[in-house]
Scaffold this active site. Structure first.
Site, PDB file in Angstrom:
ATOM      1  N   ASP A   9       0.842  -1.197   0.000  1.00  0.00           N
ATOM      2  CA  ASP A   9       0.000   0.000   0.000  1.00  0.00           C
ATOM      3  C   ASP A   9       0.883   1.255   0.000  1.00  0.00           C
ATOM      4  O   ASP A   9       2.035   1.210   0.437  1.00  0.00           O
ATOM      5  CB  ASP A   9      -0.861  -0.040   1.265  1.00  0.00           C
ATOM      6  CG  ASP A   9      -1.699   1.198   1.457  1.00  0.00           C
ATOM      7  OD1 ASP A   9      -2.292   1.667   0.475  1.00  0.00           O
ATOM      8  OD2 ASP A   9      -1.744   1.702   2.594  1.00  0.00           O
ATOM      9  N   ASP A  11      -0.245   4.918   1.045  1.00  0.00           N
ATOM     10  CA  ASP A  11      -0.432   5.925   2.094  1.00  0.00           C
ATOM     11  C   ASP A  11      -0.210   5.356   3.486  1.00  0.00           C
ATOM     12  O   ASP A  11      -0.782   4.324   3.839  1.00  0.00           O
ATOM     13  CB  ASP A  11      -1.835   6.542   1.982  1.00  0.00           C
ATOM     14  CG  ASP A  11      -1.988   7.216   0.630  1.00  0.00           C
ATOM     15  OD1 ASP A  11      -1.060   7.932   0.242  1.00  0.00           O
ATOM     16  OD2 ASP A  11      -3.008   6.987  -0.032  1.00  0.00           O
TER      17      ASP A  11
END
Lengths: 176, 176
Positions: A9, A11
């Site tokens: 991922d 963020d």
């Protein structure tokens, strides 16, 4: 460890978007968004109700994801991961269509050793065919076919269902 | 048939991008790109060498994917598929970062019954965790864990390794 496919991922795992929330909240309201206040919560849930629409709009504003600080050690460890495993970057960008180009350019700038073939902008991460998913949002592990590694972040402090990693060094210990 | 997860490519499967190649090639060079010439080949490989840079640049030009015609019966059959199965739209948009918003808005406009959670912009489709992939490019089936259904298109006319579907009606016969 044999060659694995690892989805990562962006963020709060590669890019420090909390820093941008803090910066813009200070800019717009002259108030500090502290990490203590964010414990177990999302930024939009810790501010006054009249500030919530602004915070909700931030991530879909062009520039929000531009020049975000890089999370400590992520460049070096992800580079090492690409040498041993297959690495895909999987970000739930579909929620924020105005973030597409910012995110793409950020990846190219800060992780130039990654190929765009290995970028995935999606909504529901259960679509990923990977062995591991490193993510700060536990809901992204729902329906994911591999193993989730929960990357420590203030908002997920109260989550206990998944194996937690506190740093990229800890990821390295598991996957390298 | 039990509930399956079906991934669907956009270009030449849902959206007629060949029509845009023909339109722009005629606009820029006053020449016709015929479907016969495109048999077994990509648009950039059937034009004169001096026109190839222009054709290569088309898909990464803003507007190329905007307002593309919708492939016959795709709306009706995909709607029916969503009622029986789980449908994801998976497009290799990473090759053309300037196409992101065009593609997103095209999907919202012409397939309003699909949720953005089910959109995937990627490069390498082997990252998809799905039972079926409907795609006009056979190379997207390399490493795909489910079954590929090759959607008939001029450029893939010579491909024989995969089950071929010639229309959305034929997809309906297999999956509905």
């Amino acid at each position: 460890m044999t060659k694995q496919r690892i989805a990562i991922d962006m963020d709060e795992v590669m890019a420090d978007s909390i820093a941008r929330f803090q910066e813009w909240y200070d800019r717009d309201f002259q108030l500090e968004l502290t990490l203590e206040a964010l414990r177990g919560k999302n930024p939009r849930d810790v501010v006054a109700p009249e500030h919530q629409p602004a915070l909700r709009a931030y991530p879909n504003t062009e520039g929000f994801f531009r020049d975000l600080p890089v999370v400590k050690d992520s460049q070096q460890i992800i580079k090492a991961l690409t040498e041993k495993h297959e690495v895909f970057i999987a970000t739930a960008a579909m929620e924020f269509p105005n973030s597409f180009l910012d995110k793409y350019q950020w990846l190219q700038r800060h992780f130039p050793f990654l190929h765009w073939r290995n970028f995935v902008f999606c909504g529901d991460k259960s679509i990923l065919n990977a062995d591991y998913l490193i993510d700060d949002n536990a809901y992204n592990f729902d329906g994911f076919r591999g193993e989730g590694l929960l990357f420590d972040a203030p908002h997920n402090a109260l989550e206990t269902r998944y194996r937690r990693v506190h740093s990229w060094q800890e990821v390295a210990e598991i996957l390298l």
